[in-house]
Design a protein around this motif. Structure first.
Motif, PDB file in Angstrom:
ATOM      1  N   GLU A 188       0.814  -1.399  -0.075  1.00 42.62           N
ATOM      2  CA  GLU A 188      -0.068   0.031  -0.139  1.00 42.62           C
ATOM      3  C   GLU A 188       0.982   1.357  -0.055  1.00 42.62           C
ATOM      4  OE1 GLU A 188      -3.930  -1.630   2.409  1.00 42.62           O
ATOM      5  OE2 GLU A 188      -2.164  -0.965   3.559  1.00 42.62           O
ATOM      6  N   LYS A 189       1.991   1.184   0.701  1.00 45.46           N
ATOM      7  CA  LYS A 189       2.853   2.257   0.687  1.00 45.46           C
ATOM      8  C   LYS A 189       3.503   2.520  -0.716  1.00 45.46           C
ATOM      9  CE  LYS A 189       4.425   1.703   5.492  1.00 45.46           C
ATOM     10  NZ  LYS A 189       5.731   1.456   6.310  1.00 45.46           N
ATOM     11  N   THR A 190       3.923   1.818  -1.275  1.00 45.30           N
ATOM     12  CA  THR A 190       4.399   1.439  -2.897  1.00 45.30           C
ATOM     13  C   THR A 190       3.316   2.027  -3.508  1.00 45.30           C
ATOM     14  OG1 THR A 190       5.684  -0.365  -2.262  1.00 45.30           O
ATOM     15  CG2 THR A 190       5.463   0.374  -4.591  1.00 45.30           C
ATOM     16  N   ALA A 191       1.967   1.530  -3.680  1.00 40.59           N
ATOM     17  CA  ALA A 191       0.910   1.933  -4.476  1.00 40.59           C
ATOM     18  C   ALA A 191       0.855   3.768  -4.324  1.00 40.59           C
ATOM     19  CB  ALA A 191      -0.276   1.135  -3.941  1.00 40.59           C
ATOM     20  N   LYS A 192       0.994   4.020  -3.180  1.00 38.53           N
ATOM     21  CA  LYS A 192       0.716   5.468  -3.031  1.00 38.53           C
ATOM     22  C   LYS A 192       1.635   6.238  -3.539  1.00 38.53           C
ATOM     23  CE  LYS A 192      -1.843   5.959   1.331  1.00 38.53           C
ATOM     24  NZ  LYS A 192      -2.490   7.224   1.732  1.00 38.53           N
ATOM     25  N   ILE A 193       2.868   5.665  -3.782  1.00 36.33           N
ATOM     26  CA  ILE A 193       3.888   6.374  -4.546  1.00 36.33           C
ATOM     27  C   ILE A 193       3.775   6.113  -5.790  1.00 36.33           C
ATOM     28  CG2 ILE A 193       6.513   6.374  -4.891  1.00 36.33           C
ATOM     29  CD1 ILE A 193       6.636   5.373  -1.822  1.00 36.33           C
ATOM     30  N   VAL A 194       3.329   5.067  -6.499  1.00 37.10           N
ATOM     31  CA  VAL A 194       3.061   4.907  -7.621  1.00 37.10           C
ATOM     32  C   VAL A 194       2.038   5.638  -8.290  1.00 37.10           C
ATOM     33  CG1 VAL A 194       2.286   3.005  -9.396  1.00 37.10           C
ATOM     34  CG2 VAL A 194       4.340   2.582  -7.698  1.00 37.10           C
ATOM     35  N   GLN A 195       0.690   5.819  -7.657  1.00 38.49           N
ATOM     36  CA  GLN A 195      -0.291   6.516  -8.035  1.00 38.49           C
ATOM     37  C   GLN A 195      -0.166   7.833  -8.088  1.00 38.49           C
ATOM     38  OE1 GLN A 195      -2.771   4.880  -4.906  1.00 38.49           O
ATOM     39  NE2 GLN A 195      -4.079   3.674  -6.379  1.00 38.49           N
ATOM     40  N   ALA A 196       0.687   8.516  -7.232  1.00 36.12           N
ATOM     41  CA  ALA A 196       1.116   9.979  -7.485  1.00 36.12           C
ATOM     42  C   ALA A 196       1.907  10.218  -8.889  1.00 36.12           C
ATOM     43  CB  ALA A 196       2.090  10.455  -6.047  1.00 36.12           C
ATOM     44  N   VAL A 197       2.891   9.400  -9.100  1.00 32.34           N
ATOM     45  CA  VAL A 197       3.735   9.353 -10.383  1.00 32.34           C
ATOM     46  C   VAL A 197       2.559   9.262 -11.546  1.00 32.34           C
ATOM     47  CG1 VAL A 197       5.029   8.359 -11.830  1.00 32.34           C
ATOM     48  CG2 VAL A 197       5.692   8.540  -9.320  1.00 32.34           C
ATOM     49  N   ILE A 198       1.765   8.278 -11.358  1.00 34.70           N
ATOM     50  CA  ILE A 198       0.721   8.002 -12.616  1.00 34.70           C
ATOM     51  C   ILE A 198      -0.119   9.381 -12.733  1.00 34.70           C
ATOM     52  CG2 ILE A 198      -1.258   6.777 -13.122  1.00 34.70           C
ATOM     53  CD1 ILE A 198       0.222   4.394 -11.556  1.00 34.70           C
ATOM     54  N   GLN A 199      -0.641   9.991 -11.757  1.00 28.27           N
ATOM     55  CA  GLN A 199      -1.346  11.071 -11.660  1.00 28.27           C
ATOM     56  C   GLN A 199      -0.750  12.161 -12.112  1.00 28.27           C
ATOM     57  OE1 GLN A 199      -3.315  12.277  -8.068  1.00 28.27           O
ATOM     58  NE2 GLN A 199      -4.987  12.894  -9.206  1.00 28.27           N
ATOM     59  N   LEU A 247       7.527  -5.155  -5.824  1.00 28.66           N
ATOM     60  CA  LEU A 247       7.923  -4.656  -6.942  1.00 28.66           C
ATOM     61  C   LEU A 247       9.385  -4.225  -6.743  1.00 28.66           C
ATOM     62  CD1 LEU A 247       7.045  -2.983  -9.467  1.00 28.66           C
ATOM     63  CD2 LEU A 247       6.624  -0.827  -8.240  1.00 28.66           C
ATOM     64  N   ILE A 248      10.302  -4.285  -7.863  1.00 24.00           N
ATOM     65  CA  ILE A 248      11.772  -4.213  -7.703  1.00 24.00           C
ATOM     66  C   ILE A 248      11.936  -2.553  -7.926  1.00 24.00           C
ATOM     67  CG2 ILE A 248      14.035  -4.458  -8.793  1.00 24.00           C
ATOM     68  CD1 ILE A 248      12.754  -7.501  -9.112  1.00 24.00           C
ATOM     69  N   ARG A 249      11.094  -2.058  -9.148  1.00 20.53           N
ATOM     70  CA  ARG A 249      11.390  -0.684  -9.580  1.00 20.53           C
ATOM     71  C   ARG A 249      10.414  -0.363 -10.844  1.00 20.53           C
ATOM     72  NH1 ARG A 249      14.442   0.418 -14.334  1.00 20.53           N
ATOM     73  NH2 ARG A 249      14.989  -1.356 -15.434  1.00 20.53           N
ATOM     74  N   PHE A 250      10.147   0.865 -10.698  1.00 22.95           N
ATOM     75  CA  PHE A 250       9.267   1.301 -12.113  1.00 22.95           C
ATOM     76  C   PHE A 250       9.903   2.468 -12.554  1.00 22.95           C
ATOM     77  CE2 PHE A 250       7.725   3.721  -8.532  1.00 22.95           C
ATOM     78  CZ  PHE A 250       7.355   4.856  -8.964  1.00 22.95           C
ATOM     79  N   ASP A 251       9.544   2.643 -13.895  1.00 23.37           N
ATOM     80  CA  ASP A 251      10.008   4.017 -14.484  1.00 23.37           C
ATOM     81  C   ASP A 251       8.963   4.400 -15.621  1.00 23.37           C
ATOM     82  OD1 ASP A 251      10.452   2.464 -16.601  1.00 23.37           O
ATOM     83  OD2 ASP A 251      12.553   1.926 -16.160  1.00 23.37           O
ATOM     84  N   ILE A 252       9.260   5.632 -16.003  1.00 26.32           N
ATOM     85  CA  ILE A 252       8.192   5.991 -16.870  1.00 26.32           C
ATOM     86  C   ILE A 252       9.167   6.134 -18.486  1.00 26.32           C
ATOM     87  CG2 ILE A 252       7.012   8.080 -17.868  1.00 26.32           C
ATOM     88  CD1 ILE A 252       6.648   8.709 -14.745  1.00 26.32           C
TER      89      ILE A 252
END
Length: 113
Positions: free
Chosen positions: A37-48, A93-98
């Protein structure tokens, strides 16, 4: 021995005290989030912030999904293009990028598990 008899009216202060303590303790509790859930919040901010609607998915060195719609619920990444839906725990999740999409299309987010 001394015995006291409690009258129905004498319980009211005790019940109110217990209720007040319960409300105070529950109001002071912090929201406890899982790692996913912590990772989800970070990812959702980047997505938005980047208006991203599609994703690429890599598991190990293999691409599993390419340019597909996705959603995030709780601590899980969900791809709904397959039946049944595919769920990935964001705690792993290991990492994500755009990255830009093919032919300068809209940006996609790339997830690496």
């Amino acid at each position: 021995m001394i015995h006291e008899v409690l009258h129905p009216g004498s319980m009211k202060p005790i019940i109110l005290f217990v209720l007040n303590v319960f409300l105070l303790v529950s109001a002071c509790q912090k929201e406890v989030l899982t790692e996913g859930e912590k990772t989800a919040k970070i990812v959702q901010a980047v997505i938005q912030d980047n208006s991203i609607t599609k994703a690429n998915l890599y598991v190990g060195n293999a691409r599993q999904q390419y340019d597909v719609p996705f959603s995030i619920e709780g601590g899980f990444l969900i791809f709904r293009n397959a039946s049944p839906n595919e769920y990935y725990n964001l705690a792993k999740l290991i990492r994500f990028d755009i990255a830009p999409n093919v032919a300068n299309g809209p940006k996609v987010i790339q997830f690496y598990f």
